[in-house]
Write a protein that holds these residues in place. Structure first.
Motif, PDB file in Angstrom:
ATOM      1  N   PRO A   1       0.803  -1.277  -0.054  1.00 33.66           N
ATOM      2  CA  PRO A   1       0.051   0.061  -0.155  1.00 33.66           C
ATOM      3  C   PRO A   1       0.839   1.147   0.168  1.00 33.66           C
ATOM      4  O   PRO A   1       1.929   1.330   0.760  1.00 33.66           O
ATOM      5  CB  PRO A   1      -0.792  -0.178   1.083  1.00 33.66           C
ATOM      6  CG  PRO A   1      -0.133  -1.012   2.198  1.00 33.66           C
ATOM      7  CD  PRO A   1       0.675  -1.849   1.297  1.00 33.66           C
ATOM      8  N   LEU A   2       0.425   2.192  -0.766  1.00 31.98           N
ATOM      9  CA  LEU A   2       1.021   3.632  -0.956  1.00 31.98           C
ATOM     10  C   LEU A   2      -0.029   4.810  -0.234  1.00 31.98           C
ATOM     11  O   LEU A   2      -1.021   4.800  -0.533  1.00 31.98           O
ATOM     12  CB  LEU A   2       1.370   3.860  -2.333  1.00 31.98           C
ATOM     13  CG  LEU A   2       2.346   2.982  -3.246  1.00 31.98           C
ATOM     14  CD1 LEU A   2       2.091   3.463  -4.735  1.00 31.98           C
ATOM     15  CD2 LEU A   2       3.725   3.053  -2.667  1.00 31.98           C
ATOM     16  N   SER A   3       0.962   5.466   0.689  1.00 30.27           N
ATOM     17  CA  SER A   3       0.076   6.376   1.177  1.00 30.27           C
ATOM     18  C   SER A   3      -0.205   7.601  -0.096  1.00 30.27           C
ATOM     19  O   SER A   3       0.734   7.854  -0.576  1.00 30.27           O
ATOM     20  CB  SER A   3       0.790   6.988   2.282  1.00 30.27           C
ATOM     21  OG  SER A   3       0.030   8.286   2.753  1.00 30.27           O
ATOM     22  N   VAL A   4      -1.562   8.181   0.138  1.00 27.19           N
ATOM     23  CA  VAL A   4      -1.781   9.015  -0.857  1.00 27.19           C
ATOM     24  C   VAL A   4      -0.985  10.303  -0.642  1.00 27.19           C
ATOM     25  O   VAL A   4      -0.705  10.997  -1.908  1.00 27.19           O
ATOM     26  CB  VAL A   4      -3.194   9.268  -1.110  1.00 27.19           C
ATOM     27  CG1 VAL A   4      -3.870   9.900   0.244  1.00 27.19           C
ATOM     28  CG2 VAL A   4      -3.738   9.841  -2.140  1.00 27.19           C
ATOM     29  N   ALA A   5      -0.538  10.490   0.516  1.00 26.57           N
ATOM     30  CA  ALA A   5       0.304  11.438   0.675  1.00 26.57           C
ATOM     31  C   ALA A   5       1.484  11.570   0.116  1.00 26.57           C
ATOM     32  O   ALA A   5       1.915  12.561  -0.371  1.00 26.57           O
ATOM     33  CB  ALA A   5       0.203  11.751   2.291  1.00 26.57           C
TER      34      ALA A   5
ATOM     35  N   SER B   1      -6.885   0.231  -6.193  1.00 27.93           N
ATOM     36  CA  SER B   1      -8.151   0.082  -5.106  1.00 27.93           C
ATOM     37  C   SER B   1      -7.519   1.122  -3.953  1.00 27.93           C
ATOM     38  O   SER B   1      -6.170   1.070  -3.764  1.00 27.93           O
ATOM     39  CB  SER B   1      -8.619  -1.222  -4.803  1.00 27.93           C
ATOM     40  OG  SER B   1      -7.457  -1.962  -4.124  1.00 27.93           O
ATOM     41  N   ALA B   2      -8.513   1.564  -3.317  1.00 28.86           N
ATOM     42  CA  ALA B   2      -8.050   2.364  -1.972  1.00 28.86           C
ATOM     43  C   ALA B   2      -8.765   2.126  -0.807  1.00 28.86           C
ATOM     44  O   ALA B   2      -9.925   1.684  -0.666  1.00 28.86           O
ATOM     45  CB  ALA B   2      -8.134   3.733  -2.306  1.00 28.86           C
ATOM     46  N   THR B   3      -8.211   2.155   0.213  1.00 30.22           N
ATOM     47  CA  THR B   3      -8.611   1.904   1.568  1.00 30.22           C
ATOM     48  C   THR B   3      -7.994   3.103   2.525  1.00 30.22           C
ATOM     49  O   THR B   3      -6.853   3.625   2.285  1.00 30.22           O
ATOM     50  CB  THR B   3      -8.563   0.772   2.070  1.00 30.22           C
ATOM     51  OG1 THR B   3      -7.271   0.383   2.114  1.00 30.22           O
ATOM     52  CG2 THR B   3      -9.125  -0.502   1.668  1.00 30.22           C
TER      53      THR B   3
ATOM     54  N   ALA C   1      -7.015   9.163  -6.221  1.00 31.78           N
ATOM     55  CA  ALA C   1      -5.649   8.571  -6.913  1.00 31.78           C
ATOM     56  C   ALA C   1      -5.995   7.333  -7.472  1.00 31.78           C
ATOM     57  O   ALA C   1      -5.327   6.947  -8.659  1.00 31.78           O
ATOM     58  CB  ALA C   1      -4.789   8.808  -5.801  1.00 31.78           C
ATOM     59  N   ALA C   2      -6.630   6.235  -6.961  1.00 32.89           N
ATOM     60  CA  ALA C   2      -7.071   4.978  -7.463  1.00 32.89           C
ATOM     61  C   ALA C   2      -7.656   5.224  -8.781  1.00 32.89           C
ATOM     62  O   ALA C   2      -7.508   4.574  -9.778  1.00 32.89           O
ATOM     63  CB  ALA C   2      -7.746   4.036  -6.368  1.00 32.89           C
TER      64      ALA C   2
END
Length: 627
Positions: free
Chosen positions: A177-181, A225-227, A212-213
Motif C-alpha cells: 500500500p502507498l500512502s496517498v500523501a 484500489s484504495a482504503t 488517486a486510485a
C-alpha cells in the motif's frame, strides 16, 4: 559303315532319353535347371581333302546344355526360404568348397548358421552389434542372444501448437500500500513490453486515495484500489466512561450521522458506526499491540477521514487520516519513469513479481498442451517424459513473433531446470519455429536427470554427467551418462488443433528374439519382443559372365570353371543381380509337356536308328548267303 552310323544314332538317342528322363525326374526339384542335348554330325575326312562325295559317319553328342531361365516362384511357410527373382546364385560354403545354387530352401543349424538341406552354409555380408552392414563376406550366422538395452540419447517431437490458444499465466506486480500523501502531485510515465506508447500520469495534489486510485485505474496495465484506515489509539473504554463522551466522524468533509446517546464502551461505538447509513465504512475493536483495546475505522473506498472525540474535559482532534492506494501492474507494464524519482517509481521497482494461475503439472488449467513419451535409462528401465507447453504473451510489439514456455517432467519430477526457469520456444509469423532459448536447431539438452525406481530412489543406472562436463549434441556413442536431447526442431504453431505428428526416441529395453524377416535386398532382420529389429547380415549373390560354363555337381549346385569365369559378387538388387523374395522358393523350370514330347521324339529316334542296324544286318546276311 551303316552299323557304325546306326550305333552312333543309338548312343545319341540314348543320351537324349537320359537327359529328358533326368529333366522329368527333377520336375519338382527346387532350383533345378532343365538340360537339353545338342547333337553334331560326323564326316570322315582326309588330311588334304574331304573327298568329292563325302558320306556321313553318324552323329555325336556335342554338349548337354542347361537352361538357366527363371522358374516359377511359389510361397512357403518358412521365413528363411528365399527365391531369386532375376540373375544370380546363392553362395554356399561346403566345408571350404564354394558352390553356387538357385535352391533357396534354408534353415538354421545348432550353431545359428544359415544352411541348406545339405548343411552347406550360406555366405553373406556380416553386420556389427548395432546392425550396420559391412562389406565383409562370411558365413551368415543368426545370434539368438537377448538384445541388450539402449539408453535414450535423443527424443524428437514433431507437433503443432494451436496459435488460437489463450495466455493462461499472468505475471503481476503488487505495488503498495502507498500512502496517498506520498504520491499526491506526482507525474510519471509508464512503459510497456509490447511496444505500446508511453502513458503519462499525474496525480492531483489534493486527491484522496479514492481519486488517486481512479486516476491509476485509467492507466493501461494498472488495477488500483484504495482504503483508509484510522486507528484511534487514545480512545479506550475508560475514556468513554470517564465523562461526557462525544464523537464526530467526517467522511471527505461530510459528517457521519451517529447515535451516541447510549454509548458506554468501544464496542457500542463500533456498533453505532457499523449501523450508520454509510455502507463503505466499518469499525471494530482491536488490540493496539500492548494489550489495550482501541477502535479501528476503515473506509473501503479510500475517502479521507476526520475524527474528533471528547470526554467533556479533554478533546482529541480534529485528526485527518488519508487513505492508502494498492496497485496491481500486469506483465505488459515494463517500467515506471518519474523524473523526480518519486515514491510510486520506487515502489514499482521494489515490488516483487507474483504469478497468478502459475504452471502446475497437476492442474490442467495451468498449461495449454501436453504430450508424453517413453524413454529408457542405461539398464533398459522405462520412464515417462512429459512435455508441457504454456502460451506466453508475445514479446515486444507482438507483431510477427509468438512465444511458448516449455516444461519437462520425468516420472513426476521436473528436469532441465524447468521447475524454476522454463525454456522459451519462439515462432515467426508463418508459424515456424525460430529458436528454443536462442538455439535455432530447437534442441533442449537434459543433463540433470537421475533415473529413479518406483520408490523415488536412484535405480543404479547411469546418472548425470560429472561437474564441469560439457554435453555436446548429438550425444556421442557410446553414451556415458543419462544426458539426452529433446529436439523440437519440427514443431509448428498454426491456427489448427494441437496434434503430435511424430515422436521418436532411440532407446529401448532388453528383448528376446521373436522372429526373422528377409527384405528384397536379402537383409536378414531379427525381430525382438521389445519391438525392435536389427539387421544380422545380408545374403550375397554371385553372377557369371558365362553361366553355361558352370559345372553341375549335384544337390542342385554348381561350381566355378575356367569357362564360366570368376564370380561377380554383390548384394541382391544391385547391378545385374536379382532381388530376393522371402518365404518363397524358385521351382524347377522344367516344362513337363515339352519334355514328354521330347521323350516321344527320343524314343522314335532310338527306334529308327535301331532299324538302320537291323536293315544293315539284313543286307549283310544277304551277301553272306550268296552261293
Amino acid at each position: 559303315m551303316a552299323f557304325n552310323t546306326g550305333l552312333s544314332g543309338l548312343r545319341a538317342a540314348s543320351v537324349d532319353l537320359d537327359v529328358t528322363g533326368n529333366n522329368i525326374a527333377n520336375a519338382s526339384t527346387v532350383g533345378f535347371k532343365s538340360s537339353s542335348v545338342q547333337f553334331g554330325d560326323l564326316y570322315a575326312s582326309g588330311f588334304l581333302s574331304a573327298g568329292t562325295n563325302p558320306i556321313g559317319d553318324g552323329v555325336r553328342v556335342q554338349d548337354v546344355k542347361q537352361s538357366f531361365g527363371q522358374g516359377n516362384i511359389s510361397f512357403t511357410d518358412n521365413g528363411l526360404d528365399m527365391a531369386i527373382s532375376g540373375d544370380g546364385f546363392f553362395i554356399l560354403n561346403n566345408g571350404g568348397e564354394i558352390r553356387y545354387s538357385r535352391a533357396g530352401q534354408f534353415g538354421i543349424d545348432k550353431n545359428g548358421y544359415v544352411t541348406n538341406n545339405q548343411n552347406m552354409r550360406v555366405q553373406g555380408y556380416t553386420a556389427d552389434g548395432d546392425g550396420n552392414l559391412s562389406g565383409i563376406r562370411s558365413d551368415l550366422q543368426i545370434e539368438t542372444d537377448n538384445l541388450a538395452p539402449r539408453r535414450t540419447t535423443n527424443l524428437t517431437t514433431d507437433l503443432n501448437l494451436d496459435s488460437r490458444e489463450p495466455v493462461l499465466e499472468n505475471r503481476v506486480r503488487d505495488i503498495g500500500p502507498l500512502s496517498v500523501a506520498g504520491i499526491q502531485g506526482e507525474s510519471f510515465s509508464v512503459q510497456y513490453t509490447d511496444g505500446s506508447p508511453d502513458y503519462a500520469v499525474t496525480i492531483d495534489p489534493a486527491a484522496s486515495a479514492r481519486e488517486a486510485a481512479q486516476t491509476l485505474n485509467g492507466v493501461p496495465g494498472f488495477n488500483a484500489s484504495a482504503t483508509t484506515t484510522a486507528q484511534l489509539n487514545g480512545l479506550t473504554d475508560a475514556f468513554i466512561t470517564g465523562g461526557t463522551f462525544s464523537f464526530n466522524l467526517n467522511i471527505n468533509g461530510s459528517p457521519l450521522t451517529l447515535d451516541t446517546s447510549s454509548i458506554s464502551s468501544l464496542q457500542d461505538l463500533a456498533d453505532a458506526i457499523n449501523n450508520s447509513s454509510e455502507t463503505a465504512i466499518s469499525a471494530s475493536v482491536v488490540d493496539d499491540g500492548s494489550g489495550t483495546d482501541v477502535l479501528r475505522v476503515i473506509h473501503n473506498q479510500g475517502e479521507t477521514l476526520d475524527y474528533t472525540y471528547s470526554d467533556g474535559i479533554t478533546t482529541v482532534g480534529p485528526t485527518q487520516v488519508l487513505g492508502d492506494v494498492n496497485v496491481t501492474a500486469d506483465r505488459m507494464v515494463a517500467s515506471v519513469d518519474d523524473p523526480a524519482d518519486g515514491s510510486f517509481e520506487t515502489a514499482f521497482n521494489g515490488s516483487p513479481i507474483r504469478i497468478t494461475n502459475e504452471f502446475n503439472p497437476l492442474d490442467q488449467r495451468t498449461y495449454n498442451h501436453a504430450t508424453s513419451a517413453t524413454i529408457y535409462d542405461s539398464l533398459g528401465n522405462s520412464h515417462e517424459i512429459t512435455q508441457f507447453f504454456v502460451k506466453e504473451p508475445a514479446p515486444g510489439s507482438g507483431v510477427g513473433i509468438s512465444e511458448w514456455s516449455v516444461y519437462l517432467q520425468i516420472d513426476g519430477e521436473m528436469i532441465a531446470g524447468t521447475d524454476t526457469t522454463p525454456y522459451t520456444a519462439r515462432f515467426d509469423q508463418d508459424g515456424n519455429l525460430q529458436s528454443v532459448n536462442g538455439d535455432p536447431a530447437g534442441e533442449i539438452v537434459v543433463s540433470d536427470w537421475i533415473p529413479k525406481d518406483q520408490n523415488g530412489q536412484p535405480n543404479g543406472a547411469d546418472g548425470p554427467p560429472g561437474p564441469g562436463t560439457q554435453v555436446v549434441t548429438p550425444i556421442p556413442e557410446p553414451p556415458t551418462s543419462s544426458a539426452f536431447v529433446v529436439n523440437l526442431g519440427g514443431t509448428t504453431q498454426y491456427g489448427a488443433a494441437f496434434g503430435v505428428n511424430d515422436q521418436q526416441q532411440n532407446g529401448y529395453t532388453t528383448g528376446r528374439l521373436s522372429g526373422l524377416d528377409v527384405s528384397d535386398q536379402g537383409v536378414l532382420f531379427a525381430r525382438y519382443t521389445n519391438g525392435q529389429s536389427k539387421a544380422l547380415g545380408q545374403v550375397a549373390l554371385a553372377a557369371f559372365n558365362n553361366t553355361n560354363g558352370l559345372s553341375p555337381v549335384g544337390e542342385t549346385t554348381w561350381v566355378e570353371t575356367f569357362e564360366s569365369g570368376q564370380p561377380i559378387i554383390g548384394a541382391p538388387d544391385t547391378g545385374t543381380l536379382g532381388s530376393i523374395t522371402a518365404s518363397s522358393v524358385e521351382e524347377s523350370n522344367v516344362d513337363l509337356s515339352a519334355e514328354l514330347v521330347s521323350l516321344i521324339i527320343a524314343q522314335r529316334n532310338y527306334q529308327a536308328n535301331a532299324k538302320t542296324i537291323e536293315t544293315s544286318d539284313a543286307v549283310t546276311q544277304t551277301i553272306i548267303n550268296l552261293r
